[in-house]
Design a protein around this motif. Structure first.
Motif, PDB file in Angstrom:
ATOM      1  N   LEU A 325       0.998  -1.090   0.027  1.00 43.04           N
ATOM      2  CA  LEU A 325      -0.075   0.069   0.037  1.00 43.04           C
ATOM      3  C   LEU A 325       0.786   1.229   0.042  1.00 43.04           C
ATOM      4  O   LEU A 325       0.473   2.401  -0.580  1.00 43.04           O
ATOM      5  CB  LEU A 325      -0.858   0.074   1.185  1.00 43.04           C
ATOM      6  N   SER A 326       2.087   1.327   0.781  1.00 47.72           N
ATOM      7  CA  SER A 326       2.817   2.587   1.071  1.00 47.72           C
ATOM      8  C   SER A 326       3.945   2.596   0.240  1.00 47.72           C
ATOM      9  O   SER A 326       4.319   3.965  -0.006  1.00 47.72           O
ATOM     10  CB  SER A 326       3.030   2.499   2.500  1.00 47.72           C
ATOM     11  N   HIS A 327       4.526   1.619  -0.295  1.00 43.11           N
ATOM     12  CA  HIS A 327       6.032   1.647  -0.924  1.00 43.11           C
ATOM     13  C   HIS A 327       6.114   1.262  -2.273  1.00 43.11           C
ATOM     14  O   HIS A 327       7.230   1.262  -2.798  1.00 43.11           O
ATOM     15  CB  HIS A 327       6.855   0.981   0.259  1.00 43.11           C
ATOM     16  N   SER A 328       4.909   0.628  -2.959  1.00 44.66           N
ATOM     17  CA  SER A 328       5.026   0.175  -4.133  1.00 44.66           C
ATOM     18  C   SER A 328       5.402   1.391  -5.219  1.00 44.66           C
ATOM     19  O   SER A 328       5.703   1.076  -6.419  1.00 44.66           O
ATOM     20  CB  SER A 328       3.801  -0.463  -4.404  1.00 44.66           C
ATOM     21  N   GLY A 329       5.202   2.537  -4.901  1.00 48.79           N
ATOM     22  CA  GLY A 329       5.454   3.612  -5.900  1.00 48.79           C
ATOM     23  C   GLY A 329       6.677   3.700  -6.028  1.00 48.79           C
ATOM     24  O   GLY A 329       7.259   4.582  -7.075  1.00 48.79           O
ATOM     25  N   ILE A 330       7.780   3.108  -5.406  1.00 49.52           N
ATOM     26  CA  ILE A 330       9.277   3.186  -5.648  1.00 49.52           C
ATOM     27  C   ILE A 330       9.603   2.228  -6.759  1.00 49.52           C
ATOM     28  O   ILE A 330      10.820   2.325  -7.339  1.00 49.52           O
ATOM     29  CB  ILE A 330      10.147   2.860  -4.477  1.00 49.52           C
ATOM     30  N   LEU A 331       8.696   1.421  -7.134  1.00 51.47           N
ATOM     31  CA  LEU A 331       8.969   0.432  -8.349  1.00 51.47           C
ATOM     32  C   LEU A 331       9.097   1.231  -9.689  1.00 51.47           C
ATOM     33  O   LEU A 331       8.729   2.413  -9.733  1.00 51.47           O
ATOM     34  CB  LEU A 331       7.876  -0.739  -8.560  1.00 51.47           C
ATOM     35  N   ASP A 332       9.662   0.685 -10.584  1.00 56.74           N
ATOM     36  CA  ASP A 332      10.011   1.331 -11.708  1.00 56.74           C
ATOM     37  C   ASP A 332       8.723   1.110 -12.638  1.00 56.74           C
ATOM     38  O   ASP A 332       7.621   0.295 -12.300  1.00 56.74           O
ATOM     39  CB  ASP A 332      11.134   0.544 -12.488  1.00 56.74           C
ATOM     40  N   ASP A 333       8.859   1.829 -13.951  1.00 57.83           N
ATOM     41  CA  ASP A 333       7.634   1.902 -14.660  1.00 57.83           C
ATOM     42  C   ASP A 333       6.942   0.248 -14.978  1.00 57.83           C
ATOM     43  O   ASP A 333       5.619   0.147 -15.011  1.00 57.83           O
ATOM     44  CB  ASP A 333       7.661   2.607 -15.892  1.00 57.83           C
ATOM     45  N   ALA A 334       7.862  -0.376 -15.300  1.00 53.57           N
ATOM     46  CA  ALA A 334       7.646  -1.957 -15.796  1.00 53.57           C
ATOM     47  C   ALA A 334       6.974  -2.633 -14.850  1.00 53.57           C
ATOM     48  O   ALA A 334       6.009  -3.262 -14.899  1.00 53.57           O
ATOM     49  CB  ALA A 334       8.708  -2.501 -16.505  1.00 53.57           C
ATOM     50  N   GLU A 335       7.497  -2.511 -13.537  1.00 52.62           N
ATOM     51  CA  GLU A 335       7.182  -3.138 -12.314  1.00 52.62           C
ATOM     52  C   GLU A 335       5.962  -2.635 -11.951  1.00 52.62           C
ATOM     53  O   GLU A 335       4.896  -3.417 -11.583  1.00 52.62           O
ATOM     54  CB  GLU A 335       8.038  -3.119 -11.256  1.00 52.62           C
ATOM     55  N   ARG A 336       5.702  -1.400 -11.994  1.00 55.67           N
ATOM     56  CA  ARG A 336       4.278  -0.806 -11.636  1.00 55.67           C
ATOM     57  C   ARG A 336       3.195  -1.243 -12.487  1.00 55.67           C
ATOM     58  O   ARG A 336       1.866  -1.594 -12.260  1.00 55.67           O
ATOM     59  CB  ARG A 336       4.288   0.613 -11.600  1.00 55.67           C
ATOM     60  N   THR A 337       3.544  -1.279 -13.923  1.00 54.41           N
ATOM     61  CA  THR A 337       2.584  -1.660 -14.834  1.00 54.41           C
ATOM     62  C   THR A 337       2.110  -3.311 -14.602  1.00 54.41           C
ATOM     63  O   THR A 337       1.054  -3.505 -14.762  1.00 54.41           O
ATOM     64  CB  THR A 337       3.001  -1.755 -16.191  1.00 54.41           C
ATOM     65  N   VAL A 338       3.066  -4.023 -14.117  1.00 57.38           N
ATOM     66  CA  VAL A 338       2.650  -5.511 -13.847  1.00 57.38           C
ATOM     67  C   VAL A 338       1.810  -5.453 -12.610  1.00 57.38           C
ATOM     68  O   VAL A 338       1.086  -6.231 -12.408  1.00 57.38           O
ATOM     69  CB  VAL A 338       4.121  -6.147 -13.559  1.00 57.38           C
ATOM     70  N   LEU A 339       2.358  -4.713 -11.483  1.00 55.96           N
ATOM     71  CA  LEU A 339       1.639  -4.677 -10.322  1.00 55.96           C
ATOM     72  C   LEU A 339       0.013  -4.125 -10.505  1.00 55.96           C
ATOM     73  O   LEU A 339      -0.926  -4.681 -10.097  1.00 55.96           O
ATOM     74  CB  LEU A 339       2.258  -3.957  -9.358  1.00 55.96           C
ATOM     75  N   GLU A 340      -0.093  -3.241 -11.339  1.00 59.74           N
ATOM     76  CA  GLU A 340      -1.157  -2.627 -11.706  1.00 59.74           C
ATOM     77  C   GLU A 340      -2.429  -3.545 -12.425  1.00 59.74           C
ATOM     78  O   GLU A 340      -3.535  -3.779 -11.927  1.00 59.74           O
ATOM     79  CB  GLU A 340      -1.357  -1.466 -12.463  1.00 59.74           C
ATOM     80  N   ARG A 341      -1.688  -4.415 -13.475  1.00 61.93           N
ATOM     81  CA  ARG A 341      -2.459  -5.506 -14.255  1.00 61.93           C
ATOM     82  C   ARG A 341      -2.863  -6.474 -13.049  1.00 61.93           C
ATOM     83  O   ARG A 341      -3.963  -7.069 -13.150  1.00 61.93           O
ATOM     84  CB  ARG A 341      -1.776  -5.838 -15.200  1.00 61.93           C
TER      85      ARG A 341
END
Length: 412
Positions: A325-341
């Motif tokens: 909830l609090s620290h996933s924002g530090i992931l890079d763009d590719a990692e955030r895309t996978v997390l969002e999906r």
């Protein structure tokens, strides 16, 4: 004497500039994190020079304190002079929509406050929590969910839009939030058996600033033989307790008995540790979801079982929930895309079950209720003094109430 040459009119300073700075900073801190935003970034977003920013706030640190102060002030005004929950509902829901970023900023960035600043703000948060818990206490049955748990569940739902916007139209968001928190309070007042586990605490005890859990306490018990697993579990707990930015590789190495640089033998960076933890969380949730679907005979049973399993998982792995909830924002763009999906796919299974149980809901309405139900569970498990063995049942009870909350649409 005049030259006859027109001079450009001097731009007047907007009367609301300080408020605009505050609102812009709050949004940027929410979206990019305190450490991802500079004063020049905020000034650029506002279309002013940094020196104009410093006329109102001496530093980025002062801006963070002001953002948290303003958010708390909205909640304080919402409950000021109110003694019953029915009157407070709409006011506190509107305050939450105005604030949006408080829970995310508090859990992720409050580690940047001085001890005095933290304690002062926490005391005010505690006061709002006491006020809400007192309202909930009125009319509660014997054996109900402790009012402090219900109060934190209310705030967990109210603060969810700061993590992700509600799926319903803007005109329906306040009504949706108000309906969900009303359902939480009604369910919390009902007797569901002894949820205190013999460890009843007063609201003052439950909301004390000294309740912060230390990393050493959280990492008790036996450790895995695998050094990589030990590092992963230790680091995730430390990030959850102390904040990602304040934990160094040396800190992690010291906690497991190795030199800090040796962590690189297992993980390329702190960010990779977070990515591994987030991935581990969703892998576990998907495995459980598959088991629930295979064993259920109808949607209602599946949704109830899934809620119970998720409450237990979140209780057992509160540190992973906190980091997601609090620290996933530090992931890079590719990692955030996978997390969002991955998140949307996972929650999509809940939404499908919710719509099969309640055909009157639109996909967006079902999505909003599922998001808020999960937020309730995620919220209460992150409060150290609420984590008694009875908490998963209480969290499941309150989350199920949100899934059953009525939807009141605009114009009805």
């Amino acid at each position: 004497m005049t030259t006859g040459v027109d001079r450009p009119a001097r731009r007047s300073r907007p009367k609301d500039r300080k408020q605009r700075i505050l609102e812009t900073a709050a949004g940027m801190f929410r979206d990019h994190g305190y450490h991802g935003v500079g004063m020049s970034d905020i000034a650029g977003n506002l279309g002013i020079v940094p020196s104009a920013l410093y006329r109102h706030y001496r530093s980025k640190h002062d801006l963070l304190v002001a953002v948290l102060d303003a958010a708390l002030a909205r909640y304080e005004r919402a409950v000021e002079g109110v003694d019953d929950w029915e009157t407070a509902t709409d006011r506190i829901a509107q305050a939450a929509l105005d604030v949006r970023a408080f829970d995310l900023l508090w859990s992720r960035d409050s580690g940047n406050l001085s001890p005095v600043e933290y304690d002062q703000l926490f005391q005010r948060l505690r006061g709002v929590g006491r006020r809400v818990a007192a309202m909930i206490e009125v009319g509660s049955e014997a054996g109900c969910v402790p009012s402090r748990t219900t109060a934190w569940a209310v705030f967990a739902a109210l603060d969810w839009p700061g993590h992700r916007p509600l799926a319903v139209p803007v005109a329906d968001q306040r009504r949706t939030l108000a309906s969900a928190v009303d359902a939480i309070v009604v369910a919390g007042r009902l007797g569901i058996g002894d949820t205190s586990d013999g460890q009843a605490m007063s609201p003052d005890e439950a909301l004390s600033a000294s309740d912060a859990l230390s990393a050493s306490d959280a990492m008790g018990g036996l450790r895995p033989a695998s050094r990589r697993e030990t590092l992963l579990g230790t680091a995730i707990t430390m990030f959850a307790v102390r904040g990602y930015q304040t934990v160094s590789l040396d800190d992690i190495g010291d906690a497991v008995g190795i030199a800090g640089p040796s962590v690189y033998n297992y993980f390329a960076s702190k960010r990779e540790i977070v990515a591994s933890g987030v991935s581990r969380a969703f892998e576990s949730l998907w495995l459980t979801l598959g088991q629930v679907l295979r064993s259920a005979s109808e949607p209602r049973q599946a949704l109830d079982d899934l809620t119970g399993h998720y409450a237990r998982f979140a209780f057992d792995h509160w540190d992973l929930i906190t980091v997601c909830l609090s620290h996933s924002g530090i992931l890079d763009d590719a990692e955030r895309t996978v997390l969002e999906r991955t998140y949307l796919d996972y929650v999509g299974e809940w939404r499908r079950l919710e719509m099969e149980c309640r055909p009157e809901l639109s996909p967006d309405e079902a999505q909003a209720l599922v998001d808020l139900a999960l937020a309730v569970i995620n919220g209460v498990v992150r409060i150290p003094t609420l984590r008694t063995p009875a908490l998963p049942d209480a969290a499941r009870h309150l989350a199920r109430a949100v899934l059953e909350a009525p939807i009141i649409r605009a114009g009805r």
